[in-house]
Write a protein that holds these residues in place. Sequence first.
Motif, PDB file in Angstrom:
ATOM      1  N   CYS A   1      89.127  22.499  12.536  1.00 44.59           N
ATOM      2  CA  CYS A   1      89.702  24.033  12.624  1.00 44.59           C
ATOM      3  C   CYS A   1      90.519  25.186  11.197  1.00 44.59           C
ATOM      4  CB  CYS A   1      90.958  24.253  13.513  1.00 44.59           C
ATOM      5  SG  CYS A   1      91.099  23.442  15.129  1.00 44.59           S
ATOM      6  N   PRO A   2      91.251  24.095  10.749  1.00 41.81           N
ATOM      7  CA  PRO A   2      92.201  25.126   9.276  1.00 41.81           C
ATOM      8  C   PRO A   2      90.755  24.755   7.990  1.00 41.81           C
ATOM      9  CG  PRO A   2      93.600  22.247   9.728  1.00 41.81           C
ATOM     10  CD  PRO A   2      92.310  22.572  10.440  1.00 41.81           C
ATOM     11  N   THR A   3      90.350  24.253   7.950  1.00 40.27           N
ATOM     12  CA  THR A   3      88.901  24.385   7.655  1.00 40.27           C
ATOM     13  C   THR A   3      88.030  25.904   7.927  1.00 40.27           C
ATOM     14  OG1 THR A   3      87.718  22.122   6.890  1.00 40.27           O
ATOM     15  CG2 THR A   3      85.913  23.594   5.988  1.00 40.27           C
ATOM     16  N   ASN A   4      87.528  26.246   8.698  1.00 41.53           N
ATOM     17  CA  ASN A   4      86.957  27.175   9.258  1.00 41.53           C
ATOM     18  C   ASN A   4      88.436  28.781   9.245  1.00 41.53           C
ATOM     19  OD1 ASN A   4      84.987  25.634  10.352  1.00 41.53           O
ATOM     20  ND2 ASN A   4      85.985  25.100  12.951  1.00 41.53           N
ATOM     21  N   THR A   5      88.904  28.895   9.895  1.00 42.10           N
ATOM     22  CA  THR A   5      89.685  29.749   9.194  1.00 42.10           C
ATOM     23  C   THR A   5      90.076  29.971   7.620  1.00 42.10           C
ATOM     24  OG1 THR A   5      91.273  29.206  11.723  1.00 42.10           O
ATOM     25  CG2 THR A   5      92.030  30.435   9.565  1.00 42.10           C
ATOM     26  N   ALA A   6      89.841  29.083   6.959  1.00 41.78           N
ATOM     27  CA  ALA A   6      90.294  29.519   5.274  1.00 41.78           C
ATOM     28  C   ALA A   6      88.505  30.072   5.473  1.00 41.78           C
ATOM     29  CB  ALA A   6      90.131  27.817   4.910  1.00 41.78           C
ATOM     30  N   LEU A   7      87.824  28.967   5.272  1.00 46.80           N
ATOM     31  CA  LEU A   7      86.310  29.569   4.916  1.00 46.80           C
ATOM     32  C   LEU A   7      85.874  31.005   5.786  1.00 46.80           C
ATOM     33  CD1 LEU A   7      84.475  27.017   5.357  1.00 46.80           C
ATOM     34  CD2 LEU A   7      84.675  27.600   3.283  1.00 46.80           C
ATOM     35  N   LEU A   8      86.756  32.078   6.558  1.00 44.42           N
ATOM     36  CA  LEU A   8      86.060  33.262   7.566  1.00 44.42           C
ATOM     37  C   LEU A   8      87.860  33.581   6.499  1.00 44.42           C
ATOM     38  CD1 LEU A   8      85.847  31.989  11.104  1.00 44.42           C
ATOM     39  CD2 LEU A   8      84.553  33.550  10.192  1.00 44.42           C
ATOM     40  N   ASP A   9      88.862  33.375   6.098  1.00 46.31           N
ATOM     41  CA  ASP A   9      89.266  34.336   5.196  1.00 46.31           C
ATOM     42  C   ASP A   9      89.046  34.784   4.083  1.00 46.31           C
ATOM     43  OD1 ASP A   9      90.995  34.374   8.109  1.00 46.31           O
ATOM     44  OD2 ASP A   9      92.507  32.762   7.578  1.00 46.31           O
ATOM     45  N   ARG A  10      88.786  33.395   3.448  1.00 42.78           N
ATOM     46  CA  ARG A  10      88.534  33.530   1.701  1.00 42.78           C
ATOM     47  C   ARG A  10      87.297  34.450   1.807  1.00 42.78           C
ATOM     48  NH1 ARG A  10      88.320  28.497  -1.972  1.00 42.78           N
ATOM     49  NH2 ARG A  10      87.923  29.418  -3.638  1.00 42.78           N
ATOM     50  N   PHE A  11      85.792  33.894   2.357  1.00 42.57           N
ATOM     51  CA  PHE A  11      85.037  34.941   2.238  1.00 42.57           C
ATOM     52  C   PHE A  11      84.573  36.447   3.134  1.00 42.57           C
ATOM     53  CE2 PHE A  11      84.364  30.250   0.522  1.00 42.57           C
ATOM     54  CZ  PHE A  11      83.721  31.084  -0.884  1.00 42.57           C
ATOM     55  N   GLY A  12      85.436  36.002   4.640  1.00 42.62           N
ATOM     56  CA  GLY A  12      85.229  37.592   4.712  1.00 42.62           C
ATOM     57  C   GLY A  12      83.980  37.736   5.906  1.00 42.62           C
ATOM     58  N   PHE A  13      83.426  36.066   6.077  1.00 48.02           N
ATOM     59  CA  PHE A  13      82.357  36.312   6.719  1.00 48.02           C
ATOM     60  C   PHE A  13      82.574  37.668   7.978  1.00 48.02           C
ATOM     61  CE2 PHE A  13      81.845  32.958   5.001  1.00 48.02           C
ATOM     62  CZ  PHE A  13      79.942  32.772   4.038  1.00 48.02           C
ATOM     63  N   ARG A  14      81.309  37.793   9.101  1.00 50.26           N
ATOM     64  CA  ARG A  14      81.543  38.310  10.217  1.00 50.26           C
ATOM     65  C   ARG A  14      82.087  37.653  11.409  1.00 50.26           C
ATOM     66  NH1 ARG A  14      76.792  42.079  10.906  1.00 50.26           N
ATOM     67  NH2 ARG A  14      77.716  43.165  12.492  1.00 50.26           N
ATOM     68  N   GLY A  15      81.714  36.593  11.520  1.00 50.84           N
ATOM     69  CA  GLY A  15      82.572  35.736  12.502  1.00 50.84           C
ATOM     70  C   GLY A  15      82.033  34.143  12.566  1.00 50.84           C
ATOM     71  N   LEU A  16      82.609  33.290  13.657  1.00 49.71           N
ATOM     72  CA  LEU A  16      82.130  32.147  13.061  1.00 49.71           C
ATOM     73  C   LEU A  16      80.823  31.655  14.604  1.00 49.71           C
ATOM     74  CD1 LEU A  16      82.582  28.946  12.273  1.00 49.71           C
ATOM     75  CD2 LEU A  16      83.831  29.030  14.010  1.00 49.71           C
ATOM     76  N   LEU A  17      79.415  31.427  13.777  1.00 49.21           N
ATOM     77  CA  LEU A  17      78.905  30.374  15.235  1.00 49.21           C
ATOM     78  C   LEU A  17      78.580  28.635  14.730  1.00 49.21           C
ATOM     79  CD1 LEU A  17      75.876  32.728  14.277  1.00 49.21           C
ATOM     80  CD2 LEU A  17      77.145  33.064  16.067  1.00 49.21           C
ATOM     81  N   THR A  18      79.784  28.570  15.681  1.00 49.45           N
ATOM     82  CA  THR A  18      79.884  26.993  16.232  1.00 49.45           C
ATOM     83  C   THR A  18      79.927  26.702  17.438  1.00 49.45           C
ATOM     84  OG1 THR A  18      81.110  26.652  14.057  1.00 49.45           O
ATOM     85  CG2 THR A  18      81.393  25.194  15.848  1.00 49.45           C
ATOM     86  N   PRO A  19      79.207  25.734  17.994  1.00 49.76           N
ATOM     87  CA  PRO A  19      79.193  25.574  19.190  1.00 49.76           C
ATOM     88  C   PRO A  19      80.173  24.793  19.808  1.00 49.76           C
ATOM     89  CG  PRO A  19      77.672  24.165  18.405  1.00 49.76           C
ATOM     90  CD  PRO A  19      78.410  25.353  17.054  1.00 49.76           C
ATOM     91  N   PRO A  20      81.182  24.794  20.766  1.00 49.89           N
ATOM     92  CA  PRO A  20      82.410  23.726  21.650  1.00 49.89           C
ATOM     93  C   PRO A  20      81.933  22.289  21.131  1.00 49.89           C
ATOM     94  CG  PRO A  20      81.414  24.655  23.386  1.00 49.89           C
ATOM     95  CD  PRO A  20      80.211  25.093  22.699  1.00 49.89           C
TER      96      PRO A  20
END
Length: 654
Positions: free
Chosen positions: A298-317
């Motif tokens: 989870c920390p990596t997913n959030t770091a990438l979303l925040d750092r690069f400003g992606f529109r959203g996350l497409l990752t299945p559960p």
Amino acid sequence: MTEYVLSCYLTPPGPLAVLQPRHDQNISLWRRTATDVELVRLWELERFSGQKHHYWPLYTPQRAEAVLTELLAGEGLTLADIGTTWGTPGLPAARDVPIPPGAEEYAVHSLAHLFSGLLMDSDVFANGTIVAMAVDAAPDFVLEHDTKPYWYAGAVSQRGRVTYAPVESPAPLYSAAEQLFGKEPGTLMALASASTNTIAFDVDRVTGLDLRGGRVHPVSEAVPFVASIVEAARDQLAHQEPDPDFTEEENLQSAVMKVVQEACELIAARNVRRLCDLAGVDPTTAHLSMSGGYALNCPTNTALLDRFGFRGLLTPPCANDSGQSYGLGLLGFYATGAFDAGASGPARHRLGTAYHGVPVTDLDEALAEFAPWIEDVSDFSPDRFVVDVTKAPLAWVDGEAEIGPRALCHRSLLGDPRSMKTKQLLNEHKQRQWWRPVAPVVLAEHAGEWFAAARPSPFMLEAVAVRPEVRDRVPAILHLDGTARHQTVTAADNPLLERALRAFHDATGVPVLCNTSLNDRGEPIADTAAEALTFCLRKGIGVAYVLGRRIALRPDPDAAARPPRIRRERLFADQEADRDAAWNKWARAGYTDGAMYLMTQMPQLRTEPEPDAAEDLNGLADYVGSTDPAFEFWVDEFRRDQGPGTRFPPGRHT
């Protein structure tokens, strides 16, 4: 016309079963029409076998067909209704998994992960831009005939046009730490945010490792690197005051994992930059897709979303191997043209919720069986729920099970986040360390008021900061660094839980509850009403909500000694003779355990047993063992999981 398809991530039945091991085995059932590709059901074998990370094969075709027949019967289908089966040779209607043009150099395992994210929302895939990477520890090689140049697939999809590129995986760093510390990645991820001890280390050294796979095993690259972090930590911590809340070893491991986590995020960010540069993509116009086991970080997913400003996350559960069958299905449908524009347009697919596991069907039977311990049964009342959850943690079971390794409030323990006593009790129930975090579930419309990110997080795949002004109101959900791994809930996704959360919010002003999985240490998540009630009795939990019914249980001092509920272990029991015959076929020909393990990793070496070939392969295994620091660990694990000498289920035959 409607077609039913199976995609199966199972060890292929037959004489090569011991050389083609898979863990976290699972099966997906699909319904294909002219306009839709629908996931009907995803069965994780551990949920009904009781074996965590289910790795035992179904050694014969007859045994595999019996399991498939029983599962399909629950959906009103038979094997005759299945037109195609992808992912596991030797099953009825088995076909090769088709590989799309341009992806031939990548392991099928990695491509399945990749498409589990790329195509989880076909509208975004067809009309938007996606930067995707499949990153896990290592692929299996069951569907390969030779070693692939690249183990980890990356891609950029622009309005459905996919460009592939190799990426590095951070996951081998966690695998190396797992070997060195003897803890699973989830525990290590929690340790990375624990303890106050830190060390100085040149994290940029990680860029000198080859973490692409294919040429050198990435875990073998990672072990010396992580060992050097451990050495630096021992030296530096000798001159620091230890965090008094942790043991000496926990302080060491926490300091090491902080560095490992930073190194992992550096690798993931470098992947993003390379993929964006490859296709000339502005990440602020794109979605990020993470898949593979490392996508649960989870920390990596959030770091990438925040750092690069992606529109959203497409990752299945089910981003890890528990979702391989899901990805294999989407890969197969994509490569056979289901998502191409045809006469009726491209087929649609959207994984809207995580609730595609097995539904609860045994409530009436469970109520009858557990009647001596049941004090009262009543319908759900929001006000009564608030009283119950404020008093003590309770069990919550509803509808179809969530898919993937995380409890998403259909097989959960819920509690009051305002008290640290809740966290203590939940960790005691699950026999976990006191510092293990408990996740929050929050009403989606209030997420931005309590957490630093307001974006949807329905699958608990981010770790975001809890807003400082509310931290003292929800101490039970806080990681030690002030973050939390939250799940957002709407009435559309989970109507009954939304009512419960709203009632708690109305009564307390807090739109958050504690949520953790309904299972004990070393067990899969409970799947049935009977399994849930067994857990409650063993742990002294007084109330369970099952399918909207409130079940109040009488305390029973003797119940703690009850064994865990036996699941459908009969489907897998009494296979020792088949396993031993498959193993001994190679052992009697002179193959060592190391040589047999090499064949699991190098499919081109799998031939009929021959003494001359055994001698050559034994020599190669000896050489690899003398040069690869991780080899002995993998061979020992292979022997323990696949070799003779164990029974399944261990000591639990009925």
